[in-house]
Write an enzyme that holds these catalytic residues in place. Structure first.
Site, short mmCIF file in Angstrom:
data_model
loop_
_atom_site.label_atom_id
_atom_site.label_comp_id
_atom_site.label_asym_id
_atom_site.label_seq_id
_atom_site.Cartn_x
_atom_site.Cartn_y
_atom_site.Cartn_z
NE ARG A 1 -59.97 -28.31 0.60
CZ ARG A 1 -59.46 -29.54 0.73
NH1 ARG A 1 -59.55 -30.20 1.86
NH2 ARG A 1 -58.87 -30.12 -0.28
NE ARG B 1 -56.11 -35.16 1.00
CZ ARG B 1 -56.16 -34.30 -0.02
NH1 ARG B 1 -55.50 -34.57 -1.13
NH2 ARG B 1 -56.86 -33.20 0.07
NE ARG C 1 -58.61 -24.49 -5.24
CZ ARG C 1 -57.79 -25.53 -5.22
NH1 ARG C 1 -56.66 -25.51 -5.86
NH2 ARG C 1 -58.11 -26.61 -4.53
NE ARG D 1 -54.27 -31.23 2.08
CZ ARG D 1 -54.47 -31.17 0.78
NH1 ARG D 1 -53.74 -31.92 -0.03
NH2 ARG D 1 -55.37 -30.36 0.27
CE LYS E 1 -57.73 -29.87 -7.95
NZ LYS E 1 -58.70 -30.27 -6.94
P1 B4P Z 1 -56.93 -35.18 -4.91
O1 B4P Z 1 -58.18 -34.64 -5.48
O2 B4P Z 1 -55.90 -35.69 -5.84
O3 B4P Z 1 -56.45 -34.03 -3.92
P2 B4P Z 1 -55.68 -32.68 -4.20
O4 B4P Z 1 -54.97 -32.65 -5.49
O5 B4P Z 1 -54.85 -32.52 -3.00
O6 B4P Z 1 -56.76 -31.54 -4.38
P3 B4P Z 1 -57.35 -30.51 -3.38
O7 B4P Z 1 -58.27 -29.65 -4.16
O8 B4P Z 1 -57.92 -31.28 -2.25
O9 B4P Z 1 -56.14 -29.64 -2.77
P4 B4P Z 1 -55.14 -28.52 -3.31
O10 B4P Z 1 -53.80 -28.95 -2.88
O11 B4P Z 1 -55.31 -28.22 -4.77
O12 B4P Z 1 -57.15 -36.43 -3.95
C1 B4P Z 1 -57.91 -36.44 -2.78
C2 B4P Z 1 -57.99 -37.84 -2.16
O13 B4P Z 1 -58.73 -38.71 -3.01
C3 B4P Z 1 -56.64 -38.53 -1.96
O14 B4P Z 1 -56.63 -39.16 -0.69
C4 B4P Z 1 -56.57 -39.57 -3.07
O15 B4P Z 1 -55.81 -40.71 -2.71
C5 B4P Z 1 -58.05 -39.93 -3.25
N1 B4P Z 1 -58.34 -40.38 -4.62
C6 B4P Z 1 -58.00 -39.74 -5.76
N2 B4P Z 1 -58.45 -40.42 -6.83
C7 B4P Z 1 -59.12 -41.52 -6.35
C8 B4P Z 1 -59.83 -42.61 -6.97
N3 B4P Z 1 -59.96 -42.74 -8.30
N4 B4P Z 1 -60.40 -43.54 -6.16
C9 B4P Z 1 -60.28 -43.43 -4.82
N5 B4P Z 1 -59.63 -42.44 -4.17
C10 B4P Z 1 -59.06 -41.49 -4.94
O16 B4P Z 1 -55.59 -27.20 -2.52
C11 B4P Z 1 -55.54 -27.08 -1.11
C12 B4P Z 1 -55.82 -25.62 -0.68
O17 B4P Z 1 -54.78 -24.73 -1.19
C13 B4P Z 1 -57.11 -24.98 -1.20
O18 B4P Z 1 -58.24 -25.30 -0.42
C14 B4P Z 1 -56.74 -23.46 -1.13
O19 B4P Z 1 -56.86 -22.94 0.17
C15 B4P Z 1 -55.30 -23.44 -1.52
N6 B4P Z 1 -55.11 -23.20 -2.97
C16 B4P Z 1 -54.61 -24.10 -3.89
N7 B4P Z 1 -54.60 -23.56 -5.13
C17 B4P Z 1 -55.12 -22.30 -5.00
C18 B4P Z 1 -55.40 -21.27 -5.92
N8 B4P Z 1 -55.18 -21.42 -7.23
N9 B4P Z 1 -55.94 -20.10 -5.45
C19 B4P Z 1 -56.20 -19.93 -4.15
N10 B4P Z 1 -55.97 -20.89 -3.22
C20 B4P Z 1 -55.44 -22.07 -3.63
#
Ligand code: B4P
Length: 192
Positions: A144, A127, A88, A133, A13
């Site tokens: 998660r 990551r 979420r 992280r 995402k």
């Molecule tokens: P991403 O999937 O891009 O990671 P993210 O956006 O950080 O999503 P995530 O769900 O993990 O965290 P968020 O900040 O929303 O990428 C992950 C990895 O994959 C990276 O290393 C990337 O380089 C790699 N990658 C991506 N695409 C690839 C491809 N095509 N090929 C190879 N590698 C690839 O949330 C974090 C925390 O915040 C949650 O657990 C929760 O506690 C809180 N939170 C956030 N939003 C919330 C909400 N609405 N309500 C309640 N809590 C919330």
């Protein structure tokens, strides 16, 4: 365009939202990033959120909605936005609909990135090594992923029922996935 990006942790995402921001010229709003910024700033909200996030749980709906509303009301969202990490759960999906209706900016499309669980675990452990992280630790990742299938997966049906869902295969290279997203949100455009 007002786009909601859905997908499990590690589905790409944040990665794709960065590309979409450049392409669509609208801001990328990540609730995860807003929360990490609050944690880094040591605000009262950040202190509350820190332990919850590190355990892999969802921060309370009230906190996240308040933070999101404040961000959406900034003037740069006039031409749209990419929402990453919100909603979420179903309560957040309903609250978002009500908020967007109230500000006259209903979502146009929800894109769901579909990636197999083994690959999600591989990406997040990659990551963890690179960025350290706290919520990418093996225990937090397991939590998660469980929270995602219990609470976030039903949100996909919420958008499907509104006729706004676009499912995209999220495996393969980052550029490859990006082209698939562009095709899904605008099937007639030439995405090169
Ligand atoms: P991403 O999937 O891009 O990671 P993210 O956006 O950080 O999503 P995530 O769900 O993990 O965290 P968020 O900040 O929303 O990428 C992950 C990895 O994959 C990276 O290393 C990337 O380089 C790699 N990658 C991506 N695409 C690839 C491809 N095509 N090929 C190879 N590698 C690839 O949330 C974090 C925390 O915040 C949650 O657990 C929760 O506690 C809180 N939170 C956030 N939003 C919330 C909400 N609405 N309500 C309640 N809590 C919330």
């Amino acid at each position: 365009m007002r786009l909601v990006l859905l997908g499990a942790p590690g589905s790409g995402k944040g990665t794709q939202a960065t590309r979409l921001r450049e392409h669509l010229q609208v801001p990328h709003i990540s609730t995860g990033e807003l929360l990490r910024a609050a944690v880094a700033a040591g605000s009262a909200l950040g202190l509350q959120a820190k332990a919850v996030m590190e355990a892999g749980n969802l921060v309370s709906d009230d906190i996240v909605l308040g933070m999101l509303e404040e961000r959406l009301l900034k003037p740069d969202t006039g031409n749209g936005f990419i929402l990453d990490g919100y909603p979420r759960n179903l309560a957040q999906a309903r609250a978002l609909d009500a908020l967007l209706d109230r500000i006259g900016q209903p979502a146009d499309v929800a894109v769901q990135l579909d990636v197999a669980t083994e690959l999600l675990v591989d990406r997040l452990s990659g990551r963890a090594k690179l960025e350290g992280r706290a919520d990418d630790s093996p225990d937090a990742v397991r939590k998660r992923l469980a929270v995602y299938s219990e609470q976030t997966a039903p949100v996909v049906d919420f958008y499907r029922n509104q006729g706004k869902l676009a499912c995209v295969h999220g495996e393969g290279g980052m550029d490859e996935v990006f082209v698939r997203i562009l095709e899904a949100i605008n099937p007639t455009s030439d995405v090169g």
